[in-house]
Design a protein around this motif. Structure first.
Motif, PDB file in Angstrom:
ATOM      1  N   ARG A  62       0.829  -1.206   0.000  1.00 49.29           N
ATOM      2  CA  ARG A  62       0.000   0.000   0.000  1.00 49.29           C
ATOM      3  C   ARG A  62       0.866   1.260   0.000  1.00 49.29           C
ATOM      4  O   ARG A  62       0.570   2.240  -0.702  1.00 49.29           O
ATOM      5  CB  ARG A  62      -0.928  -0.009   1.220  1.00 49.29           C
ATOM      6  N   VAL A  64       3.744   1.677  -1.299  1.00 46.25           N
ATOM      7  CA  VAL A  64       4.399   1.901  -2.603  1.00 46.25           C
ATOM      8  C   VAL A  64       3.385   1.998  -3.737  1.00 46.25           C
ATOM      9  O   VAL A  64       3.745   1.924  -4.914  1.00 46.25           O
ATOM     10  CB  VAL A  64       5.430   0.781  -2.904  1.00 46.25           C
ATOM     11  N   GLY A  65       2.096   2.148  -3.362  1.00 49.95           N
ATOM     12  CA  GLY A  65       1.064   2.351  -4.377  1.00 49.95           C
ATOM     13  C   GLY A  65       0.595   1.100  -5.076  1.00 49.95           C
ATOM     14  O   GLY A  65       0.017   1.178  -6.164  1.00 49.95           O
ATOM     15  N   GLN A  66       0.819  -0.064  -4.463  1.00 50.50           N
ATOM     16  CA  GLN A  66       0.413  -1.328  -5.070  1.00 50.50           C
ATOM     17  C   GLN A  66      -0.551  -2.094  -4.159  1.00 50.50           C
ATOM     18  O   GLN A  66      -0.502  -3.324  -4.073  1.00 50.50           O
ATOM     19  CB  GLN A  66       1.649  -2.187  -5.367  1.00 50.50           C
ATOM     20  N   ASN A 127      -4.217  -6.826  -8.595  1.00 54.82           N
ATOM     21  CA  ASN A 127      -5.353  -5.909  -8.591  1.00 54.82           C
ATOM     22  C   ASN A 127      -6.683  -6.637  -8.690  1.00 54.82           C
ATOM     23  O   ASN A 127      -7.563  -6.270  -9.474  1.00 54.82           O
ATOM     24  CB  ASN A 127      -5.222  -4.875  -9.717  1.00 54.82           C
ATOM     25  N   LYS A 150      -7.642  -3.104  -0.909  1.00 49.46           N
ATOM     26  CA  LYS A 150      -8.650  -2.465  -1.774  1.00 49.46           C
ATOM     27  C   LYS A 150      -9.822  -3.391  -2.107  1.00 49.46           C
ATOM     28  O   LYS A 150     -10.259  -3.482  -3.266  1.00 49.46           O
ATOM     29  CB  LYS A 150      -8.008  -1.964  -3.073  1.00 49.46           C
TER      30      LYS A 150
END
Length: 293
Positions: A62, A64-66, A127, A150
């Motif tokens: 999270r 590192v934007g993943q 994702n 997410k």
């Protein structure tokens, strides 16, 4: 200090379970049924180990934007642990490369038993997450894990405004390009035959609201390897077939019944034949199946 003490006790506990599993496997040479209990304990041991290590990993993803890759990472760890401790694996057949190319999508799969967790750990692309009721956000550990990865939260209690709820969830999918995996049967079938329970429509409404394609994922019936009622839990490979995506662009809520029916028919056809291949048998077409090979 207390943290180190707790960690020491927990590590000892895990080591004890691992030793018990190994001992049962040794005993199984004289008492074959012991292997069943070894694999059953190994299944829950693998869940425990995965849950222990995945939260910090998800936090790093999270940061590192993943964040959307958290469930993928946890699933892969679980999958490898199960392969080592149980000897059970799910083999993904994705001839069109759908899992890597299509996103967002609503992956629709049949649900046989709790061991489908191994399948999810194998099939989840990056994702991708599960849907969950919004109240789970407040549950310690589980809620934190879902927030970090997410998950798509749905206000299931708000039945009077179900359409708005699905639209919100669909918008979240589209905005984050987040796929979801749904079991439309709503519960585990626990069947020895390649059959499907009636489909619930929630996942199909979600796909229509998000404008995302349906991706049917068919898991062969694995009762020949896993059948707890008769203490059967054998090592082996279980095939999973990913079918071509079914587009939903331009569809409305009025089309959901037909969409669900079409998806179920396709999946039932494939389930019958995939199970025949997996079990080395020839199945006569079951009621509701379209193919007559």
């Amino acid at each position: 200090m207390w943290l180190l003490t707790a960690l020491s006790y927990f590590t000892t506990f895990l080591a004890g379970i691992a030793a018990l599993i190994a001992a049962l496997y040794v005993v199984s040479f004289a008492i074959p049924k012991a292997a069943f209990f070894a694999r059953l304990i190994a299944f829950y041991f693998s869940i425990l180990v995965t849950c222990t290590f995945i939260l910090p990993v998800c936090l790093i993803f999270r940061l590192v934007g993943q964040g959307g890759s958290g469930q993928w990472a946890g699933g892969r760890l679980f999958r490898y642990l199960v392969q080592i401790t149980m000897g059970i694996s799910f083999e993904i057949q994705d001839p069109h490369g759908v899992l890597d190319k299509v996103r967002p999508a609503v992956l629709i799969g049949n649900h046989q038993a709790e061991f489908d967790l191994i399948m999810l750990g194998t099939i989840f692309p990056r994702n991708c997450s599960v849907t969950a009721k919004a109240s789970l956000k407040k549950v310690p550990f589980l809620g934190w894990f879902m927030l970090l990865t997410k998950a798509i939260f749905i206000e299931r209690a708000n039945s009077k405004n179900a359409r708005a709820t699905m639209k919100k969830a669909g918008d979240q999918m589209a905005t984050m390009r987040q796929s979801v995996y749904v079991f439309p049967e709503g519960t585990r079938s626990y069947t020895k035959d390649p059959v499907l329970l009636p489909f619930k429509k929630g996942g199909f409404h979600l796909a229509v609201e998000a404008g995302a394609p349906i991706v049917p994922c068919v898991v062969a019936n694995y009762s020949h390897l896993i059948w707890l009622k008769e203490f059967v839990l054998r090592p082996g490979k279980i095939p999973v077939k990913v079918l071509e995506p079914i587009p939903t662009k331009g569809l409305t809520a009025a089309d959901v019944d037909d969409l669900a029916r079409k998806t179920r028919d396709l999946m039932l056809d494939e389930l019958v034949h995939l199970t025949a291949e997996a079990q080395g048998k020839v199945h006569a077409p079951l009621p509701g199946s379209k193919k007559t090979k």
